[in-house]
Design an enzyme around this catalytic site. Structure first.
Site, PDB file in Angstrom:
ATOM      1  N   CYS A  72       1.069  -1.106   0.064  1.00  0.00           N
ATOM      2  CA  CYS A  72       0.196  -0.037   0.009  1.00  0.00           C
ATOM      3  C   CYS A  72       0.899   1.364   0.358  1.00  0.00           C
ATOM      4  O   CYS A  72       1.801   1.283   0.967  1.00  0.00           O
ATOM      5  CB  CYS A  72      -0.798  -0.417   0.936  1.00  0.00           C
ATOM      6  SG  CYS A  72      -1.381   1.634   1.442  1.00  0.00           S
ATOM      7  N   GLY A  73       1.043   1.862  -0.831  1.00  0.00           N
ATOM      8  CA  GLY A  73       1.453   3.626  -0.751  1.00  0.00           C
ATOM      9  C   GLY A  73       1.115   4.339  -0.360  1.00  0.00           C
ATOM     10  O   GLY A  73       1.995   4.855  -0.074  1.00  0.00           O
ATOM     11  N   CYS A  75       0.142   3.431   2.898  1.00  0.00           N
ATOM     12  CA  CYS A  75       0.429   2.660   3.861  1.00  0.00           C
ATOM     13  C   CYS A  75       2.405   3.454   3.832  1.00  0.00           C
ATOM     14  O   CYS A  75       3.103   3.859   5.260  1.00  0.00           O
ATOM     15  CB  CYS A  75       0.405   1.835   4.168  1.00  0.00           C
ATOM     16  SG  CYS A  75      -1.240   1.205   4.029  1.00  0.00           S
TER      17      CYS A  75
END
Length: 529
Positions: A72-73, A75
């Site tokens: 997840c970018g 995250c």
């Protein structure tokens, strides 16, 4: 941001696993640690899993946990801020710790706490794992610290005399004071609840008669004191209905904003956090005195729409430069006006810009009454748009291609910055090559950040729609795996996938890839599962 184009997203990080050394695979100790209830740390953040989660809850009175996914970018962007917040809280000796859970590996924990998007943050208090508190603060270090700090101390300062109250009111540009005849009342408790959530503003509370008299009050009232605009806004508590926490929260957010906001790095969170349904934007060049003078009419029109329309000034040569492509504008187009409907990002423009307060009010009311059609963006089509294997559509050519009754048209709606779009680009090109000689099948793509359609709203990328041949304006959303063979099965089967027995796998995987939410259509900085 709703209308701020995100020009790039973080690249997906590598999966955690073993390292190869001297031709042999060396398994990291992390796997063994996952079987223990010992509490390990990474950058000052507890690394949690199903075997040590209960231990962490028993050890720490307050535990803020981030449920994340390695790919997840959002995250990845949050990680350094989360670690920084952990360090600040520890240095201040605040009895709160931060932890993280890889929700893609710890499926049982993800299911237990209903994790449906990344990152999701939840606060666990006093070891209670059945009723965690959803995090509602900003996704940066300062926001996390403020939010946690508010929950480790009284949410509102008790004010007992006029000197203390006067000092509190003048201490910040914005403060909120609750005046209650009885601090044990239900209305006062609702006020404390709001104070816990709205962490960017100091809250005070009093039941002292002398303060009621000093501030001209005779009944329970919440007062918002501010060093701008009207200076003070009162929200009397309805004796019959009491105090609704969510309604008060929204009122405070709306009235905490200046009547006309300037779009800057510091104000952007406030602008979008207020959740006002429409934004009226004045684009101007602040270096031009003639354009700056247009603010007067803009300001005069704003008061009539408070809470319904937020008035924002955007400097086309400053921080606002990055939002111009979303509106199809350049600095040379200033001064100009646009109204945005936030739920669907529809944009409205005057037939001819007129900057008087009367003209602005008339235009806004016409939009609110549904009397103005949205202004739709369209790029110019490339010269060879219809000769490529994948046809390149734009707003002005979409209708004639997608709704051609003799063709079955499969369209990819994408964003140039979207990592998932980039990952499937090769498969889409291969699909175009495979069907380029089919008379009745068209493979196409449309950049949804530069082109808008009247009846189709794209909320995530990539979005795939199939438009079957024949009469009527039919559309089928494709929701399956993003590979050439599955695409082909879908096309050969007339826009549906043939029924197949479910595959059995010990480790289920989502082969569709994750859909990245449009930054233009949501405020959420999360990737959905």
């Amino acid at each position: 941001l709703f209308w701020l184009l995100v020009l790039s997203l973080a690249c997906l990080g590598p999966a955690l696993g073993g390292e190869e050394e001297d031709g042999e695979v060396v398994v990291e100790e992390e796997e063994d640690n996952m079987l223990s209830d010992e509490l390990g740390e990474e950058d000052g953040v507890l690394v949690l899993h199903e075997h040590n989660f209960a231990h962490a809850l028993s050890e720490h009175q307050l535990l803020l946990v981030e449920f994340y996914a390695p790919w997840c970018g959002h995250c990845q962007q949050l990680a350094p801020a989360f670690a920084q917040a952990a360090a600040v809280l520890r240095n201040e000796s605040i009895p709160a710790w931060l932890g993280k859970v890889d929700a893609t590996a710890q499926v049982a924990l993800a299911n237990e706490f209903g994790i449906t998007s990344y990152p999701t943050l939840k606060l666990f208090r006093n070891g209670n794992r059945t009723h965690p508190i959803a995090y509602t603060g900003r996704m940066d270090a300062e926001g996390i610290v403020h939010w946690v700090r508010r929950r480790t101390s009284p949410s509102a300062t008790l004010l007992q005399d006029t000197d203390t109250a006067a000092a509190f009111v003048s201490s910040q540009d914005l403060v909120v004071v609750g005046f209650f005849k009885d601090l044990g009342s239900e209305a006062a408790q609702a006020f404390y609840e709001v104070a816990s959530e709205v962490v960017d503003v100091p809250f005070g509370v009093t039941e002292a008669d002398e303060l009621f008299q000093a501030y001209g009050l005779s009944a329970d009232t919440i007062c918002l004191f501010k060093k701008f605009d009207e200076g003070r806004t009162d929200f009397p508590v309805d004796p019959a209905q009491g105090l609704n926490a969510s309604e008060l929260t929204q009122l405070l957010r709306v009235h905490s904003l200046e009547l006309v906001m300037e779009f800057t790095n510091k104000t952007s969170d406030q602008i979008f956090g207020a959740k006002i349904p429409h934004h009226m934007l004045l684009f101007l060049n602040k270096s031009s005195s003639a354009q700056l003078a247009l603010r007067d009419g803009f300001q005069a029109a704003a008061g009539a729409f408070r809470g319904k329309v937020l008035f924002v000034v955007v400097d086309v040569t400053g921080y606002g430069t990055d939002v111009l492509p979303f509106f199809g504008l350049t600095p040379a187009d200033a001064p100009t006006l646009r109204l945005v409907k936030m739920e669907n990002n529809r944009k409205y423009r005057m037939e001819q810009d007129t900057f008087s307060d009367t003209a602005i009010r008339t235009f806004i009311q016409a939009v609110l009454d549904g009397k103005v059609k949205p202004h739709l963006l369209s790029a110019e089509p490339p010269e060879d748009w219809d000769t490529r294997p994948v046809k390149v559509l734009v707003g002005k050519t979409f209708e004639q291609v997608a709704f051609d009754e003799t063709k079955n048209v499969f369209v990819k709606f994408y964003a140039p910055w979207c990592s998932h779009c980039q990952a499937m680009a090769a498969a889409w090109e291969e699909l175009g090559e495979r069907y380029k000689d089919h008379e009745d099948i068209v493979i196409a793509e449309l950049d949804a950040t530069a082109n808008e359609l009247e009846d189709i709203i794209i909320n995530g990328f990539p979005t795939l729609h199939y438009f079957p041949a024949g009469p009527g304006r039919k559309m089928v959303e494709y929701k399956s795996a993003r590979d050439v063979e599955t695409f082909s099965k879908f096309l050969e089967n007339g826009g549906t996938l043939p029924e197949e027995p479910p595959a059995v796998s010990e480790t289920p995987e989502n082969s569709t890839g994750r859909e990245e939410p449009s930054p233009l259509g949501t405020a959420e900085t999360r990737d959905e599962l």
